[in-house]
Design a protein around this motif. Structure first.
Motif, PDB file in Angstrom:
ATOM      1  N   ASP A 154      -7.134  -8.216  -3.556  1.00 44.95           N
ATOM      2  CA  ASP A 154      -6.605  -7.261  -2.478  1.00 44.95           C
ATOM      3  C   ASP A 154      -6.105  -6.178  -2.993  1.00 44.95           C
ATOM      4  O   ASP A 154      -6.425  -5.048  -2.828  1.00 44.95           O
ATOM      5  N   ILE A 194      -5.191   6.576   0.252  1.00 35.68           N
ATOM      6  CA  ILE A 194      -5.848   5.708   0.617  1.00 35.68           C
ATOM      7  C   ILE A 194      -6.918   5.736   1.450  1.00 35.68           C
ATOM      8  O   ILE A 194      -6.757   6.216   2.539  1.00 35.68           O
ATOM      9  N   PRO A 195      -7.965   4.903   1.519  1.00 37.29           N
ATOM     10  CA  PRO A 195      -9.195   5.092   2.397  1.00 37.29           C
ATOM     11  C   PRO A 195      -8.983   4.616   4.003  1.00 37.29           C
ATOM     12  O   PRO A 195      -9.651   4.767   4.882  1.00 37.29           O
ATOM     13  N   THR A 196      -7.771   3.666   3.961  1.00 38.93           N
ATOM     14  CA  THR A 196      -7.325   3.233   5.313  1.00 38.93           C
ATOM     15  C   THR A 196      -6.155   3.669   5.494  1.00 38.93           C
ATOM     16  O   THR A 196      -5.450   4.289   5.028  1.00 38.93           O
ATOM     17  N   ASP A 218      -8.243  -4.127  -5.433  1.00 37.82           N
ATOM     18  CA  ASP A 218      -9.237  -3.295  -4.653  1.00 37.82           C
ATOM     19  C   ASP A 218      -8.684  -2.079  -4.120  1.00 37.82           C
ATOM     20  O   ASP A 218      -9.397  -0.875  -4.449  1.00 37.82           O
ATOM     21  N   PHE A 219      -7.472  -2.066  -3.264  1.00 37.26           N
ATOM     22  CA  PHE A 219      -7.031  -0.979  -2.839  1.00 37.26           C
ATOM     23  C   PHE A 219      -6.638  -0.065  -3.864  1.00 37.26           C
ATOM     24  O   PHE A 219      -6.729   1.394  -3.542  1.00 37.26           O
ATOM     25  N   THR A 248       0.973   4.083  -2.852  1.00 40.27           N
ATOM     26  CA  THR A 248       0.624   5.659  -2.565  1.00 40.27           C
ATOM     27  C   THR A 248       2.146   6.513  -3.091  1.00 40.27           C
ATOM     28  O   THR A 248       2.014   7.663  -3.615  1.00 40.27           O
ATOM     29  N   GLU A 261      -7.791   0.357  -6.847  1.00 45.13           N
ATOM     30  CA  GLU A 261      -9.096   1.158  -7.293  1.00 45.13           C
ATOM     31  C   GLU A 261      -9.881   2.204  -6.326  1.00 45.13           C
ATOM     32  O   GLU A 261     -10.527   3.236  -6.834  1.00 45.13           O
ATOM     33  N   ARG A 262      -9.722   1.810  -4.998  1.00 42.44           N
ATOM     34  CA  ARG A 262     -10.335   2.524  -3.992  1.00 42.44           C
ATOM     35  C   ARG A 262      -9.621   3.822  -3.858  1.00 42.44           C
ATOM     36  O   ARG A 262      -9.974   4.952  -3.061  1.00 42.44           O
ATOM     37  N   MET A 263      -8.044   3.904  -4.211  1.00 40.38           N
ATOM     38  CA  MET A 263      -7.293   5.046  -3.919  1.00 40.38           C
ATOM     39  C   MET A 263      -7.855   6.336  -4.725  1.00 40.38           C
ATOM     40  O   MET A 263      -7.658   7.442  -4.187  1.00 40.38           O
ATOM     41  N   GLY A 264      -8.412   6.183  -5.652  1.00 42.38           N
ATOM     42  CA  GLY A 264      -8.870   7.387  -6.648  1.00 42.38           C
ATOM     43  C   GLY A 264      -7.875   7.901  -7.520  1.00 42.38           C
ATOM     44  O   GLY A 264      -7.994   9.078  -8.042  1.00 42.38           O
ATOM     45  N   ARG A 276       0.919  -1.255  -0.049  1.00 44.74           N
ATOM     46  CA  ARG A 276       0.031  -0.027   0.091  1.00 44.74           C
ATOM     47  C   ARG A 276       0.937   1.203   0.034  1.00 44.74           C
ATOM     48  O   ARG A 276       0.604   2.056  -0.655  1.00 44.74           O
TER      49      ARG A 276
END
Length: 295
Positions: free
Chosen positions: A244, A283-285, A247-248, A221, A250-253, A217
């Motif tokens: 996974d 990232i959202p987490t 997924d992360f 970033t 794609e969710r980062m934007g 992750r």
């Protein structure tokens, strides 16, 4: 020589070494200072086994990595110096390097960075195969950095000591390709092969967190920060982590065209993405802050 090779092959097979005959021949060739092909020709002439062969075979039977015994590892077209303190490059990572190389070959004077370079394998391969590329590599471990410096100096790669989570802040948005093979083994998982579990440095293996994805992750970033719009990111991971990772990303934007890639054994080995026009790499987490990262 043939009798010595057969005895070595049997000893290595009993020790569970996956390729006992090949390893026996490579050890003998190393001691003689010849290629494996040349060794096979010399065996037909009846040459004696080289001095120290039995001792070296004994170390390999104890599952000391072959590359530590010979001091070299081959990665694509590059011969690397390796030893204790650095992750030995794996054949499956060659397919990850291929993805970065293919992308860079379509660019004029591309700027490329390898995050967590370890021995320098990926960075060296890219510099070797992409004419005109400006290649950078980042490594935190002092031991691995020393190996990388030796391997990358002939290729003119710009090597920087630093954490892949905070790498090269003064060069944000200036790279065309970011590639990474970060540590990704989950906490508590123990590698099966003794060569890995007992000889590869822990900081090159464990990615942080129960899923092993804290450092991947962080690499993603950092890649989002370093790449300009349209820049290409590709990262290695375990086949069980492919969903996974996608997924992360794609969710980062920060990414479009998130794609999973297979290695030569058809395992999901890497994921790539293209940087969109946004500048945020968040990232959202909030994973544990990484403090290392080396392959």
């Amino acid at each position: 020589m043939e009798d010595a090779l057969r005895a070595a092959e049997q000893q290595l097979r009993e020790a569970g070494v996956p390729s006992p005959r090949v390893d026996a021949e490579l050890l003998a060739a190393h001691l003689l200072g010849v290629s494996r092909g040349r060794l096979q020709a010399l065996v037909l002439t009846g040459i004696p086994a080289p001095e120290g062969f039995e001792e070296l075979v004994g170390e390999r039977a104890a599952r000391v990595p072959l590359q530590h015994l010979t001091g070299t590892a081959f990665f694509r077209r590059v011969e690397l110096s390796v030893g204790p303190g650095v992750f030995v490059p794996r054949p499956e990572t060659e397919s990850v390097a291929q993805l970065a190389i293919d992308r860079a070959l379509g660019m004029e004077r591309p700027r490329i960075v390898d995050l967590g370079t370890g021995s320098g394998a990926i960075a060296a391969a890219i510099a070797d195969e992409v004419p005109g590329a400006e290649v950078h590599a980042v490594e935190l471990s002092e031991l691995a950095l020393a190996w990388a410096a030796r391997n990358l100096e002939p290729f003119g790669v710009h090597l920087t000591q630093g954490d892949l989570a905070t790498a090269l802040p003064e060069q944000d948005g200036s790279f065309d390709v970011v590639v990474s093979n970060p540590p990704y083994i989950p906490v508590g998982a123990v590698p099966v092969d003794p060569e890995v579990a007992e000889h590869d440095p822990e900081e090159a293996l464990y990615g942080g967190g129960m899923d092993g994805l804290d450092l991947p992750r962080a690499a993603a970033t950092t890649a989002a920060r370093l790449l300009g719009p349209g820049g290409y990111f590709v990262m290695e991971h375990a086949e069980t982590q492919a969903a996974d990772v996608a997924d992360f990303l794609e969710r980062m934007g920060s990414w479009t065209a998130v794609t999973t890639h297979q290695d030569l054994t058809d395992r999901d080995r890497a994921t790539s993405a293209v940087r969109n026009g946004e500048r945020s790499g968040r990232i959202p987490t909030t994973p544990t802050t990484p403090t290392t990262g080396t392959r």
